[in-house]
Design a protein around this motif. Structure first.
Motif, mmCIF file in Angstrom:
data_model
loop_
_atom_site.group_PDB
_atom_site.id
_atom_site.type_symbol
_atom_site.label_atom_id
_atom_site.label_comp_id
_atom_site.label_asym_id
_atom_site.label_seq_id
_atom_site.Cartn_x
_atom_site.Cartn_y
_atom_site.Cartn_z
ATOM 1 N N HIS A 163 14.645 -15.569 16.459
ATOM 2 C CA HIS A 163 14.520 -15.060 15.547
ATOM 3 C C HIS A 163 12.917 -14.172 16.106
ATOM 4 O O HIS A 163 12.531 -13.850 15.176
ATOM 5 C CB HIS A 163 14.601 -15.804 14.622
ATOM 6 C CG HIS A 163 16.282 -16.234 13.716
ATOM 7 N ND1 HIS A 163 16.837 -17.063 13.915
ATOM 8 C CD2 HIS A 163 17.466 -15.105 13.914
ATOM 9 C CE1 HIS A 163 18.142 -16.485 13.379
ATOM 10 N NE2 HIS A 163 18.574 -16.017 13.814
ATOM 11 N N TYR A 198 17.165 -9.758 15.165
ATOM 12 C CA TYR A 198 16.503 -9.458 13.919
ATOM 13 C C TYR A 198 17.571 -9.035 13.170
ATOM 14 O O TYR A 198 16.801 -9.186 11.968
ATOM 15 C CB TYR A 198 15.688 -7.648 14.067
ATOM 16 C CG TYR A 198 14.732 -7.509 13.079
ATOM 17 C CD1 TYR A 198 13.601 -8.317 12.344
ATOM 18 C CD2 TYR A 198 15.719 -5.855 12.462
ATOM 19 C CE1 TYR A 198 13.034 -7.446 11.849
ATOM 20 C CE2 TYR A 198 14.685 -5.655 11.725
ATOM 21 C CZ TYR A 198 14.003 -5.920 10.795
ATOM 22 O OH TYR A 198 13.427 -5.437 10.040
ATOM 23 N N ARG A 199 18.654 -8.804 13.515
ATOM 24 C CA ARG A 199 19.769 -8.174 12.676
ATOM 25 C C ARG A 199 20.599 -9.791 11.662
ATOM 26 O O ARG A 199 20.341 -9.842 10.702
ATOM 27 C CB ARG A 199 20.493 -7.878 13.455
ATOM 28 C CG ARG A 199 20.641 -5.864 13.299
ATOM 29 C CD ARG A 199 21.504 -5.497 13.385
ATOM 30 N NE ARG A 199 21.160 -4.037 13.869
ATOM 31 C CZ ARG A 199 22.276 -3.272 14.436
ATOM 32 N NH1 ARG A 199 22.865 -4.243 15.293
ATOM 33 N NH2 ARG A 199 21.753 -1.712 15.242
ATOM 34 N N ASP A 200 19.577 -10.694 12.939
ATOM 35 C CA ASP A 200 20.659 -12.162 12.207
ATOM 36 C C ASP A 200 19.342 -12.418 10.997
ATOM 37 O O ASP A 200 19.676 -13.644 10.473
ATOM 38 C CB ASP A 200 21.023 -13.295 13.184
ATOM 39 C CG ASP A 200 21.189 -14.170 13.316
ATOM 40 O OD1 ASP A 200 22.283 -14.004 12.812
ATOM 41 O OD2 ASP A 200 21.055 -15.084 13.412
ATOM 42 N N ARG A 202 17.141 -10.786 9.176
ATOM 43 C CA ARG A 202 17.581 -10.372 8.396
ATOM 44 C C ARG A 202 18.542 -10.944 7.218
ATOM 45 O O ARG A 202 18.785 -10.600 5.779
ATOM 46 C CB ARG A 202 17.202 -8.467 8.666
ATOM 47 C CG ARG A 202 16.869 -8.442 8.667
ATOM 48 C CD ARG A 202 15.377 -7.898 7.985
ATOM 49 N NE ARG A 202 16.012 -7.569 6.537
ATOM 50 C CZ ARG A 202 15.050 -6.565 6.229
ATOM 51 N NH1 ARG A 202 14.393 -6.170 6.928
ATOM 52 N NH2 ARG A 202 15.423 -5.487 4.905
ATOM 53 N N LEU A 203 20.064 -10.653 7.908
ATOM 54 C CA LEU A 203 21.163 -11.131 7.107
ATOM 55 C C LEU A 203 20.708 -12.755 7.128
ATOM 56 O O LEU A 203 21.451 -13.080 5.829
ATOM 57 C CB LEU A 203 22.441 -11.510 8.169
ATOM 58 C CG LEU A 203 23.748 -9.976 8.961
ATOM 59 C CD1 LEU A 203 23.904 -9.820 9.450
ATOM 60 C CD2 LEU A 203 23.197 -9.218 7.370
ATOM 61 N N ARG A 204 19.708 -13.569 6.887
ATOM 62 C CA ARG A 204 19.541 -14.817 6.595
ATOM 63 C C ARG A 204 18.554 -14.877 5.902
ATOM 64 O O ARG A 204 18.702 -15.775 4.947
ATOM 65 C CB ARG A 204 19.370 -15.525 8.489
ATOM 66 C CG ARG A 204 20.192 -16.663 8.605
ATOM 67 C CD ARG A 204 19.669 -16.703 10.148
ATOM 68 N NE ARG A 204 20.282 -16.806 11.129
ATOM 69 C CZ ARG A 204 21.518 -18.101 11.296
ATOM 70 N NH1 ARG A 204 21.015 -18.835 10.204
ATOM 71 N NH2 ARG A 204 22.205 -18.447 12.340
ATOM 72 N N GLY A 205 18.209 -13.713 5.808
ATOM 73 C CA GLY A 205 17.086 -12.938 3.895
ATOM 74 C C GLY A 205 16.056 -14.153 4.733
ATOM 75 O O GLY A 205 15.277 -13.999 3.411
#
Lengths: 208, 204
Positions: A163, A198-200, A202-205
């Motif tokens: 991340h 980056y997607r991961d 964002r998915l984690r908030g």
């Protein structure tokens, strides 16, 4: 003949009362006795009798001394103090029969004394109540288990390497000489990897 | 008065117990903080690595597009336009402290220098490479690659000098080949160092 006749003096005193007059006098005497004894008066009375009773009550009130004798006042005070001092028999009336009669007649005085006694009793209980409450609160604080530590948010306090912005060396590795100019291919690899991270994130908030 | 004293003593005791209880609670809640050192994030050059963000992704996407644009232009034999596209990458604003910025720009310089070298413009190619090497803040595979390209440029220079049969040209060619070897050696040295560091990281 009525009692309120203006010429009442004209009555001949020497004449014996008739039976009717005797009965009326006795009836009125009974009413006056009831008034003096504080007994219940009959609900239904004649207008004349009602008027006579009212007059008698006014006369009695004017002739009577309202102040309680000092002995009885002292007795009332002693009784109130005794009741306040006696916690065990707080609810029990210790009025002497003599005092009880006066207390009954002076209900307002007794109420005042009762209130002050009750207040004094409460004032004595307040420190114990405060102490009990403080002790209970202390026990709760001492014995309570500390709440489990909240699980730390995975993001952003504990970001993994994927991340984070970081050197691309581990991802690309050593660049062979034959591929020295293939920067486009390497950048595609770097971009894909960073986009996945980056997607991961964002998915984690994560917001930062 | 006695009641008052009892109350005071009880309150003091209660407060003491409460404070002790509160302290115990705090110490237990602080327990995880002591373990935080195990999850401390690694640092690069003494600074914390920033989280991935849109700004970085946008910059990377922009560089990617310029590379692909140059790919197409090279297929159409528009070398000049391809060089211009690659130069654009050097002007992209990356986020501060993003290590990828240096990697991407060094790699773009390597590609730019190779294209210039192929065109025979060794002087400009060498300038592009030297500027990149001077700007590098850390040793990386991309820096090693730039040294490799530098060696190739010296190699090309030497080959061009071979056409001249004069002694001076022969000496320059020899010097260029020595510089090429030095550049390749530098690249090998950096690569070896990084490989070793990576191996050490993967085998704790």
């Amino acid at each position: 003949m009525t009692i309120h006749d203006d010429n009442i003096d004209d009555l001949a005193p020497e004449q014996p009362a008739s039976d009717e007059e005797q009965a009326t006098a006795e009836s009125f005497a009974d009413l006056v006795d009831s008034l003096l004894m504080d007994d219940r008066l009959p609900d239904i009375m004649g207008a004349e009798q009602r008027e006579l009773i009212d007059t008698a009550a006014i006369m009695r009130a004017n002739l009577r001394d309202h102040a309680l004798p000092p002995v009885r006042v002292n007795a009332l005070i002693d009784d109130a103090l005794a009741r306040a001092a006696d916690d065990a028999n707080a609810g029990v009336s210790r009025r002497s029969p003599e005092v009880a009669n006066d207390v009954g007649r002076r209900a307002d005085v007794a109420d005042v004394i009762d209130l002050s006694a009750r207040r004094r009793r409460l004032q004595r209980l307040i420190p114990w109540g405060v102490a009990t409450f403080a002790a209970a609160a202390a026990l709760i604080f001492a014995l309570r288990t500390s709440p489990p530590a909240e699980s730390p948010p995975t993001v952003p306090d504990q970001l993994s390497m994927m991340h984070r912005s970081r050197p691309a060396d581990p991802l690309i590795g050593q660049i062979p000489r034959a591929e020295a100019g293939r920067a486009s291919t390497r950048l595609d690899t770097i971009y894909s990897d960073r986009m996945a991270g980056y997607r991961d994130l964002r998915l984690r908030g994560a917001t930062r | 008065m006695t009641l008052f004293r009892i109350t005071i003593v009880t309150c003091v005791l209660a407060t003491s117990i409460a404070v002790l209880g509160g302290c115990n609670g705090e110490s237990s809640s602080n327990q995880p903080d002591d373990d935080r050192s195990t999850t401390t994030l690694p640092e690069a050059n003494g600074r914390n690595l920033p989280a991935l963000g849109e700004e970085l992704l946008l910059a990377l996407a922009q560089a990617k597009n310029f590379h692909h644009k140059a790919d197409v232009q090279l297929k159409q034999a528009n070398i000049g336009e391809a060089l211009a596209s690659i130069r654009e990458i050097l002007t992209i604003a990356f986020p501060e402290d993003a290590p990828e910025a240096e990697d991407v720009k060094l790699d773009a310089r390597a590609r730019l220098a190779k294209l210039l070298n192929v065109q025979g413009n060794t002087t400009e190619a060498m300038s592009v490479v030297d500027t990149g090497i001077a700007s590098a803040t850390r040793r990386s595979f991309f820096l090693a690659n730039l040294h490799t390209v530098r060696g190739e440029i010296y190699e090309a220079m030497a080959n061009m000098l071979d056409d001249d049969e004069s002694d001076e040209a022969r000496d320059k060619a020899r010097a260029a080949r020595r510089s090429a070897i030095e550049a390749f050696d530098k690249s090998i040295e950096i690569n070896a160092e990084l490989q070793k560091a990576l191996m050490n990281e993967r085998t704790p």
